[in-house]
Every structure is written in C-alpha cells, then in structure tokens.
Design a protein around this motif. Structure first.
Motif, short mmCIF file in Angstrom:
data_model
loop_
_atom_site.label_atom_id
_atom_site.label_comp_id
_atom_site.label_asym_id
_atom_site.label_seq_id
_atom_site.Cartn_x
_atom_site.Cartn_y
_atom_site.Cartn_z
N SER A 25 0.82 -1.21 0.00
CA SER A 25 0.00 0.00 0.00
C SER A 25 0.85 1.26 0.00
O SER A 25 0.40 2.32 -0.45
N ILE A 66 -3.55 -3.32 -5.25
CA ILE A 66 -3.79 -2.94 -3.86
C ILE A 66 -5.18 -3.38 -3.42
O ILE A 66 -5.37 -3.87 -2.29
N THR A 76 0.71 -5.54 -8.16
CA THR A 76 1.37 -4.38 -7.56
C THR A 76 2.85 -4.35 -7.92
O THR A 76 3.40 -3.30 -8.30
#
Length: 294
Positions: free
Chosen positions: A79, A114, A261
């Motif tokens: 994140s 995410i 990601t």
C-alpha cells in the motif's frame, strides 16, 4: 480489528504521496551530490519544502507503524506503493508533470493490485522475534551502506533505480523491525528494544539513498524501485516469520494482487519519464502558489 487499521492505511497512502512530491521538488533545486555522503541531507534540510516533505513522511511512517500493529506486512508495504499514485496526481495538478499512457496504465494496475491485497489480508498481531533477527537486520544495514557507496556513481535512470532499490531495502527492513515493535505496550520495553534503534538507523540511511536516487532523474522511477524493493522481502519475512495471515480461500487473490502491484512498480522504473534534470529556481521548478507557500 476495527476500522482504525484501515483508516491508518488510507491516511498513510496520502501522507507518503505528498511526502514524495515535496521531497522531489526540494531535490530538484539542490546541487547534485556525487558521493555517498550525508552532506546532501544537510543541504536539503535548508529548504522548508524538504522539511515539510519529511514531516509528511514521518506522519506516513507513524500511520504505517500503527497499521502494522494488526495488518500484515504484505498489505502495508504494498500500500505504500499506492502513494506513488498520489504523487503522480499531485505532480500533474501542481507541477504540470506529463505522464505517458503507459505510466497511467501502470497506475491503474497498481490500484487493482492494492484492492486485491486489501480484500485478501487477514488482520493478526505479529509474532515476537529473537536476537538472530536483530543481528540480521544490523548486517543488512551494513551491506546496504557498502552497496550505496558504489551505486552512487551511477547516473540517470540506472542511478535512480539502483539507489531507489537500496532505499527500499532499508525501508523494508525498518518495516520488518516495526511490525513486532508495534505490539510492545510498555514504554520501558519499547525504548530499550534494539529493534527501535535498528528501525531508526535503517530509516536514516534509506532517506539519504532516496534523496540521491531522486537527484538522478525520474522521481517516479526512484520511488517505484524503492517500493518494489521494500515490498517483496518484507512480505516474505512477514508471512514466514512474523505470522502474517491471509483469509482462507483468498490466497490466489493475495498472490494476484501482490504480483499486479509488483508488476506496476517495476514497470514504472522502465516507463517513467524524468520530471527534472537539474536544480532550478523555485519560480521554474514549481507553480507560484507552491513556491510562495514555502
């Protein structure tokens, strides 16, 4: 866990994205440093923009620390990369950055990854670690410092990626230290814990390496390389040593989200365009409304 962990995570993303942008502005105004030397940090600290950026980074670090109390490292570290999206949006709106279509597509992939990790992550407290882990973190710090001494000789995109990756390893090691440290509830034990001082040392070296990386070309490439290097080792250590958990039946989603990601941040190191090439006066480096706020 209640909603607080998710709130910490959301606020952390915004704080890190703002920090990246402000530090990039300050770095673009500073004479390029050719050596692995803390004098760069001293020069940067003369700029209010950089200090405000560091303030946002410290806020992001505190929020990440609080989020890691219950959320797994693979989620929190991945994140952090979402802050790059915030940086890009603010850069376009405030600094008139121009993002190519490939970079926009990679930012969309980052958001997808995410989202998958958020759905798959299962909150749980960390396992305690022993002296072997603490010694390992100290050795990692020494190795990164030696590699940084040689990587600082690289210029352009290779320099941004190499130094950004080393910064990411430092910040990832700090994250590993902070996960069990966040579960310590006594101030006496907290202040006496070796993990606290390893966390501080890794963070300072990582900050120096990030500044050096941003001086060498693309902020997006430097931060993307940092985020990728910070996420992968920390995620593996969290899962195998610290007790990070995934909801049953969602392992595939966690793997897909993490790979998406990682692919996004690695892709940004390849397609990101330089946002600055040399130090510039405030009136050229930033819009007037940002320069006058300093």
């Amino acid at each position: 866990m209640g909603s607080s962990g998710w709130l910490y995570l959301t606020a952390m993303i915004v704080a890190y994205g703002t920090a990246n942008l402000l530090q990039s502005v300050a770095v673009s105004r500073t004479r390029q440093e050719k050596n692995f030397h803390p004098s760069l940090l001293l020069r940067l600290c003369e700029q209010r923009t950089y200090l405000v950026g560091v303030g946002f980074q410290m806020l992001g670090f505190v929020l990440a620390f609080l989020a890691r109390r219950d959320l797994p490292l693979f989620l929190v570290q991945a994140s952090v990369a979402a802050g790059l999206g915030v940086t890009a949006v603010f850069g376009v709106l405030l600094l008139k950055w121009r993002l190519p279509p490939a970079e926009l597509a990679l930012l969309a992939l980052l958001c997808f990854g995410i989202a998958g990790l958020v759905i798959a992550a299962r909150p749980a407290p960390s396992r305690p670690v022993g002296s072997a882990t603490e010694a390992g973190l100290a050795v990692v710090l020494a190795v990164i410092a030696v590699l940084g001494f040689f990587a600082v000789r690289l210029h352009g995109a290779p320099g941004s990626v190499a130094l950004g990756s080393l910064a990411g390893l430092c910040f990832g090691a700090a994250a590993v230290a902070s996960r069990p440290l966040a579960s310590v509830h006594s101030w006496d034990r907290f202040l006496a814990a070796p993990l606290l001082y390893l966390l501080i040392a890794h963070s300072l070296v990582g900050q120096l390496l990030l500044g050096l990386a941003m001086q060498r070309g693309s902020t997006t490439a430097a931060v993307a390389a940092m985020d990728a290097a910070a996420a992968v080792p920390a995620a593996l250590i969290g899962l195998f040593l610290l007790g990070d958990q995934i909801w049953p039946g969602r392992q595939w989603l966690a793997a897909l989200g993490f790979l998406a990601t990682l692919a996004a941040v690695l892709g940004m190191t390849r397609y990101a365009t330089p946002q600055h090439h040399r130090a510039a006066p405030p009136s050229r480096a930033v819009p007037e409304r940002l320069a006058t706020s300093r």
